[in-house]
Design a protein around this motif. Structure first.
Motif, mmCIF file in Angstrom:
data_model
loop_
_atom_site.group_PDB
_atom_site.id
_atom_site.type_symbol
_atom_site.label_atom_id
_atom_site.label_comp_id
_atom_site.label_asym_id
_atom_site.label_seq_id
_atom_site.Cartn_x
_atom_site.Cartn_y
_atom_site.Cartn_z
ATOM 1 N N PRO A 267 0.832 -1.196 0.000
ATOM 2 C CA PRO A 267 0.000 0.000 0.000
ATOM 3 C C PRO A 267 0.871 1.252 0.000
ATOM 4 O O PRO A 267 1.936 1.268 0.607
ATOM 5 C CB PRO A 267 -0.766 -0.120 1.314
ATOM 6 N N ILE A 268 0.434 2.270 -0.721
ATOM 7 C CA ILE A 268 1.154 3.542 -0.683
ATOM 8 C C ILE A 268 0.713 4.258 0.586
ATOM 9 O O ILE A 268 -0.394 4.781 0.668
ATOM 10 C CB ILE A 268 0.841 4.405 -1.920
ATOM 11 N N CYS A 269 1.582 4.230 1.603
ATOM 12 C CA CYS A 269 1.200 4.822 2.892
ATOM 13 C C CYS A 269 1.242 6.331 2.812
ATOM 14 O O CYS A 269 0.375 7.018 3.323
ATOM 15 C CB CYS A 269 2.147 4.368 3.976
ATOM 16 N N GLU A 270 2.269 6.847 2.211
ATOM 17 C CA GLU A 270 2.416 8.294 2.171
ATOM 18 C C GLU A 270 2.926 8.671 0.800
ATOM 19 O O GLU A 270 3.830 8.024 0.280
ATOM 20 C CB GLU A 270 3.452 8.745 3.202
ATOM 21 N N THR A 271 2.350 9.708 0.227
ATOM 22 C CA THR A 271 2.920 10.194 -1.019
ATOM 23 C C THR A 271 3.821 11.363 -0.684
ATOM 24 O O THR A 271 3.639 12.045 0.316
ATOM 25 C CB THR A 271 1.821 10.637 -1.985
ATOM 26 N N GLY A 272 4.817 11.551 -1.514
ATOM 27 C CA GLY A 272 5.808 12.563 -1.214
ATOM 28 C C GLY A 272 5.766 13.720 -2.190
ATOM 29 O O GLY A 272 5.106 13.658 -3.232
ATOM 30 N N ARG A 273 6.479 14.764 -1.818
ATOM 31 C CA ARG A 273 6.645 15.919 -2.700
ATOM 32 C C ARG A 273 8.080 15.887 -3.207
ATOM 33 O O ARG A 273 9.023 16.023 -2.432
ATOM 34 C CB ARG A 273 6.361 17.209 -1.932
ATOM 35 N N VAL A 274 8.224 15.709 -4.513
ATOM 36 C CA VAL A 274 9.541 15.488 -5.110
ATOM 37 C C VAL A 274 9.925 16.692 -5.969
ATOM 38 O O VAL A 274 9.170 17.077 -6.867
ATOM 39 C CB VAL A 274 9.543 14.211 -5.982
ATOM 40 N N LEU A 275 11.096 17.290 -5.666
ATOM 41 C CA LEU A 275 11.623 18.368 -6.501
ATOM 42 C C LEU A 275 12.651 17.779 -7.453
ATOM 43 O O LEU A 275 13.609 17.144 -7.027
ATOM 44 C CB LEU A 275 12.277 19.443 -5.623
ATOM 45 N N VAL A 276 12.412 17.967 -8.760
ATOM 46 C CA VAL A 276 13.300 17.389 -9.769
ATOM 47 C C VAL A 276 14.047 18.504 -10.496
ATOM 48 O O VAL A 276 13.426 19.448 -10.987
ATOM 49 C CB VAL A 276 12.495 16.548 -10.794
ATOM 50 N N PHE A 277 15.371 18.410 -10.538
ATOM 51 C CA PHE A 277 16.114 19.253 -11.462
ATOM 52 C C PHE A 277 16.779 18.340 -12.486
ATOM 53 O O PHE A 277 17.770 17.677 -12.218
ATOM 54 C CB PHE A 277 17.159 20.122 -10.766
ATOM 55 N N PRO A 278 16.179 18.286 -13.692
ATOM 56 C CA PRO A 278 16.694 17.346 -14.704
ATOM 57 C C PRO A 278 17.770 17.997 -15.562
ATOM 58 O O PRO A 278 18.009 19.202 -15.479
ATOM 59 C CB PRO A 278 15.460 17.068 -15.548
ATOM 60 N N VAL A 279 18.414 17.180 -16.376
ATOM 61 C CA VAL A 279 19.330 17.676 -17.401
ATOM 62 C C VAL A 279 18.645 17.455 -18.739
ATOM 63 O O VAL A 279 17.953 16.452 -18.941
ATOM 64 C CB VAL A 279 20.684 16.941 -17.319
ATOM 65 N N ASP A 280 18.841 18.418 -19.617
ATOM 66 C CA ASP A 280 18.112 18.411 -20.888
ATOM 67 C C ASP A 280 18.688 17.378 -21.855
ATOM 68 O O ASP A 280 19.650 16.691 -21.542
ATOM 69 C CB ASP A 280 18.197 19.820 -21.495
ATOM 70 N N GLY A 281 18.065 17.246 -23.010
ATOM 71 C CA GLY A 281 18.571 16.334 -24.040
ATOM 72 C C GLY A 281 18.242 14.893 -23.692
ATOM 73 O O GLY A 281 17.245 14.605 -23.026
ATOM 74 N N SER A 282 19.145 13.980 -24.119
ATOM 75 C CA SER A 282 18.859 12.551 -23.925
ATOM 76 C C SER A 282 18.787 12.185 -22.443
ATOM 77 O O SER A 282 18.175 11.189 -22.091
ATOM 78 C CB SER A 282 19.936 11.708 -24.622
ATOM 79 N N VAL B 170 9.042 20.073 -11.358
ATOM 80 C CA VAL B 170 10.267 20.083 -12.179
ATOM 81 C C VAL B 170 10.742 21.523 -12.337
ATOM 82 O O VAL B 170 9.975 22.404 -12.731
ATOM 83 C CB VAL B 170 10.015 19.441 -13.558
ATOM 84 N N LEU B 171 11.996 21.740 -11.998
ATOM 85 C CA LEU B 171 12.617 23.046 -12.144
ATOM 86 C C LEU B 171 13.269 23.081 -13.527
ATOM 87 O O LEU B 171 14.098 22.219 -13.835
ATOM 88 C CB LEU B 171 13.679 23.191 -11.054
ATOM 89 N N ARG B 172 12.891 24.058 -14.360
ATOM 90 C CA ARG B 172 13.412 24.085 -15.724
ATOM 91 C C ARG B 172 13.778 25.498 -16.137
ATOM 92 O O ARG B 172 13.296 26.474 -15.547
ATOM 93 C CB ARG B 172 12.378 23.499 -16.694
ATOM 94 N N PRO C 122 23.296 14.838 -11.534
ATOM 95 C CA PRO C 122 24.339 15.738 -11.033
ATOM 96 C C PRO C 122 25.435 16.066 -12.034
ATOM 97 O O PRO C 122 26.417 16.688 -11.647
ATOM 98 C CB PRO C 122 24.902 14.968 -9.838
ATOM 99 N N ILE C 123 25.290 15.666 -13.298
ATOM 100 C CA ILE C 123 26.319 16.092 -14.241
ATOM 101 C C ILE C 123 26.317 17.625 -14.302
ATOM 102 O O ILE C 123 27.361 18.255 -14.454
ATOM 103 C CB ILE C 123 26.151 15.453 -15.644
ATOM 104 N N PHE C 124 25.123 18.224 -14.110
ATOM 105 C CA PHE C 124 25.021 19.665 -13.863
ATOM 106 C C PHE C 124 24.473 19.824 -12.448
ATOM 107 O O PHE C 124 23.299 19.562 -12.197
ATOM 108 C CB PHE C 124 24.118 20.328 -14.893
ATOM 109 N N PRO C 125 25.339 20.266 -11.509
ATOM 110 C CA PRO C 125 25.042 20.036 -10.092
ATOM 111 C C PRO C 125 24.109 21.056 -9.428
ATOM 112 O O PRO C 125 24.112 21.169 -8.210
ATOM 113 C CB PRO C 125 26.436 20.055 -9.457
ATOM 114 N N LEU C 126 23.287 21.765 -10.190
ATOM 115 C CA LEU C 126 22.396 22.751 -9.582
ATOM 116 C C LEU C 126 21.419 22.094 -8.603
ATOM 117 O O LEU C 126 21.147 22.622 -7.521
ATOM 118 C CB LEU C 126 21.651 23.505 -10.687
ATOM 119 N N GLY C 127 20.878 20.939 -8.953
ATOM 120 C CA GLY C 127 19.951 20.237 -8.068
ATOM 121 C C GLY C 127 20.614 19.863 -6.752
ATOM 122 O O GLY C 127 20.001 19.929 -5.684
#
Lengths: 531, 531
Positions: free
Chosen positions: A18-33, A54-56, A156-161
């Motif tokens: 069972p999903i007991c708790e849902t979370g709040r996820v902050l994503v900083f992705p890297v663009d492209g592939s 998602v932070l973009r 983390p190849i671009f370490p802003l996150g």
């Protein structure tokens, strides 16, 4: 032998929980592939009920502002500050091809690194500026602080996150294969340079003396790049918001979980750490049916089957000469060929070859008629090929592509050619070798596929489990060694070694002087006796 | 927060997977407490339909000849050749207690290692003889060769199973925590001595300068022990059946999968390898109901709950003075106590204390009224305590017991006392601390328990999966680095370092002579000008 795990539906284990708790996820992705696999994680997290932000950047290329899977925060950035554009990559590729073509020249080596460093500098400069823009934007910072995220997920190849996670004091999960210091494990686990090749070296895990020397050189180059090209782009933000002595690498090493986009069916085995989770091949899935126009073409191939060619998102358009060579080689095959090709139609194109602007790569690779995959050697495509057991002909060019092909070649499941130095004969020969069932390429690839699919838990399920673990327990510090905080001389026990050498030297000096003293006393004694 | 995995039934994942092929498994176990966890694996493999053959000595103590779970092959051994007896261990324990009691004395340190080396020498001598008896027994060897096993499963602290696997050319799975060179990881992954304590050192992963020096010493002691005490016991067999240059350690390092009896909730995080599978806590299960006589006693404890005490299989019988001290301290507690005690009844025994000859330890630890566990610090008991979140008072004495307690103390979930130096006051104080809910012991242990139980796949299921993986694929060599076969100077890149130093020196010597040459030329010039 049947693959056991194909019988287990995706997310079976997690679905039973069972999903007991849902979370709040902050994503900083890297663009492209890089976004392609982050997207898989984001969609899976969304399907499990988590809220994702998602932070973009406003200039983002792949990461859309609006999505059913996440809400986004867009940071305004001027276009000239951004490298996240097809034009930048096309220019970089053109230079790379030129350098590769002149690789006999003594300056090619220098030109290669100059081009690579330049690419990295511009990338990190843009991300450094983005970091500045975020930290100076009070509205955004307040929004990030008030949102009370449970975890930061970032590449983390671009370490802003990474910087943001530490500033917001949030647990940190990395989706990672590369870092500014090269292959990610080099920042995580002991990495003896004698059998662990650094990226760009193109070495395997069996190295000659000169290759081991070369490997030390590549490692030095990456240390130099980190220190003098990457780190300076973030120094301003780090000094302003964290104080003077904060090292970016230490922040990365403080991550709770490293979701490694790797699998040891593909990578060479090497030391790892308890907080590394291997999710290489998370894109592996059963194929969907093909669209009708492709179905007819594929079925018409008969017993010979088909060959797929795609050079990925970046290298869609080849120069006309290379396209002609490839078209000629394809025209000689008894197989049918589906080729993702963006330029003009080559004049030598055979009747057996279908040009398309886009192709459902995973579904085609999963089709039983597919016999070979011609690719640039990006990991997304290679893991899809491993998933479906399709042998590979690689035409690698930039970044990790040649290293990736070295890995598959070491397992006898692929061949690689230099795309800047192709001719019809050698390409035809290589294609025939890969397609020849008396050669071991297909069998080796299918063995890799069986090993890759035979696992106690699917890579994507495992990745999601560990992100949720970090949400549930507010981190996973019990899996992380704190040894990266030790001074380097303590980590390597150099003080202990110096102390032991000191003791040994003192001991020998004492012995020496004792002997000398005794010798003199004897001589004196003899002398006085003689006298 | 609820533990997710308790909701998932044992072997759920594997149960969903059809058993395509059953295997033939040859097991060489180690006697005593080591058999307890091997037995769990054997029973689980049997329940999955595999055929198991256990190789045992005729003098075996725990490993029975007849079992519903396996067939056995018994090797005749004379009793005086065998150390697998309660008498041997009792004598060893008595000497250990004596040494521990005199630990202030300058000779205690030497006596400790003498006693330990003696124990190891006799053990390995017995196993070396057993190896000889097996290899010279043509009937048994033929039986082993004809049986066509799929895999050898063994505990390599006594490496006979390893030797047999290589001789029979079979894939090898280890059930392991210790090796003749100390903690098992030291033979598997890079192990910086600056933060990875060797067993017997009693250090944590945060070491002072002197402790790091001490750790180097312990590592040296184990290398010495392996080379001069352990290896010679097997040299004869190895030279006769493998040739002159076969190293026992290399054979161990050639294992396909290392099933580690470890979990990083308990162990300090450290480098590992892709072929290490962590199954620490494989004994963790929901408790069964208690027998009626214990149920009444436990229920009568009211809100105060109960304390369990057991010193394991080896240390059942304490000397009368220590028993009196422990009985007195227990008599002062408001809790009820269940004490596994084999000697005479202490005169100071309180009404609240029940002496038993045997107790259902896991079921008692899983009872909601259990408040504390007094133990010798063996891993089986400690993992049961972690499983059920019961804080621990340790009375460790031999082998890894003190190191085990160091691990739990570092997590604030236990206290340890010196069992040879007990007094009623300090024991009572320690018990009260552990039982005091305002102190963090219980909360810390329950946190460990939550982390321990929260995993994507149960340790036992994971272990069985990987044994079956090795059966299906005839090994798992893609997960094993071959770096252990490199010469040590290549592994450490010493030849590359010497080459670079040589280049640097040549460079400086050239510069030096060039400068000297120029300087002389200038001086000569000036001189000739002056003249």
């Amino acid at each position: 032998m049947a693959s056991y795990l194909t019988a287990v539906p995706v997310l079976l284990l997690l679905a039973a929980v069972p999903i007991c708790e849902t979370g709040r996820v902050l994503v900083f992705p890297v663009d492209g592939s890089h976004w392609l696999n982050m997207q898989i994680l984001v969609e899976a997290l969304h399907s499990r009920g988590h809220n994702i932000t998602v932070l973009r950047s406003s200039t983002s290329w792949y990461v859309k502002e609006h999505s059913p899977f996440y809400t986004s925060i867009t940071i305004q950035q001027r276009h000239h500050e951004s490298i996240e554009s097809q034009e930048f990559m096309t220019a970089f590729l053109k230079r790379s091809i030129e350098i590769q073509r002149n690789k006999g020249s003594p300056f090619a080596f220098i030109a290669f690194f100059k081009n690579f460093f330049n690419c990295m500098e511009l990338n990190h400069m843009a991300i450094g500026n983005l970091a500045n823009n975020i930290f100076e934007n009070k509205t955004v910072m307040q929004q990030l602080q008030e949102a009370q995220y449970d975890v930061v997920l970032t590449d983390p190849i671009f370490p802003l996150g990474v910087i943001l996670a530490h500033y917001l004091k949030l647990p940190l999960v990395l989706n990672v294969r590369w870092l500014p210091i090269g292959e990610a494990h080099f920042a995580l686990a002991p990495s003896p340079l004698s059998y662990i090749p650094q990226v760009l070296s193109h070495y395997s895990d069996k190295m000659s003396f000169w290759q081991r020397l070369g490997n030390v050189f590549y490692q030095t180059v990456f240390s130099y790049m980190y220190k003098f090209i990457v780190y300076p782009q973030y120094r301003g933000v780090l000094e302003r918001y964290f104080g003077p002595d904060v090292d970016l690498l230490t922040l990365i090493q403080g991550a709770d979980i490293w979701l490694m986009r790797m699998d040891f069916v593909f990578e060479f085995p090497r030391p790892t750490m308890p907080n590394a989770v291997y999710m290489g091949g998370l894109q592996c899935r059963n194929p969907n049916p093909l669209p009708p126009e492709l179905t007819d073409f594929v079925q018409s191939s008969g017993e010979h089957g088909i060959v797929i060619m795609s050079l990925g998102t970046l290298l869609g358009e080849l120069d006309p000469e290379t396209s002609e060579i490839i078209a000629s080689a394809f025209a000689r095959l008894p197989q049918k060929v589906i080729w993702r090709h963006l330029g003009d139609q080559p004049s030598t194109l055979g009747n057996n070859t279908l040009l398309v602007k886009w192709l459902p790569q995973a579904d085609l690779l999963g089709h039983p008629k597919t016999r070979a995959f011609v690719t640039h050697g990006g990991t997304n495509g290679l893991y899809e090929a491993i998933c479906h057991g399709v042998p590979v002909l690689g035409l690698p060019l930039i970044f990790d592509q040649i290293d990736n092909m070295v890995r598959l070649e070491a397992r006898g499941a692929a061949k690689a050619l230099d795309v800047t130095n192709l001719d019809v004969e050698s390409l035809t020969q290589a294609l025939n070798d890969i397609l020849d069932n008396t050669q071991p390429y297909r069998e080796n690839m299918q063995r890799l596929s069986r090993l890759h699919r035979d696992r106690p838990i699917k890579p994507l399920d495992n990745a999601i489990f560990w992100i949720e673990f970090v949400i549930r327990h507010k981190g996973a510090s019990h899996l992380r060694t704190e040894s990266y905080r030790m001074p380097w001389y303590e980590y390597h026990n150099l003080d202990v070694i110096m102390f032991l050498l000191g003791c040994a030297m003192t001991f020998f000096v004492l012995i020496w002087f004792s002997c000398k003293f005794v010798w003199r006393a004897i001589k004196k004694n003899q002398k006085s006796k003689l006298e």
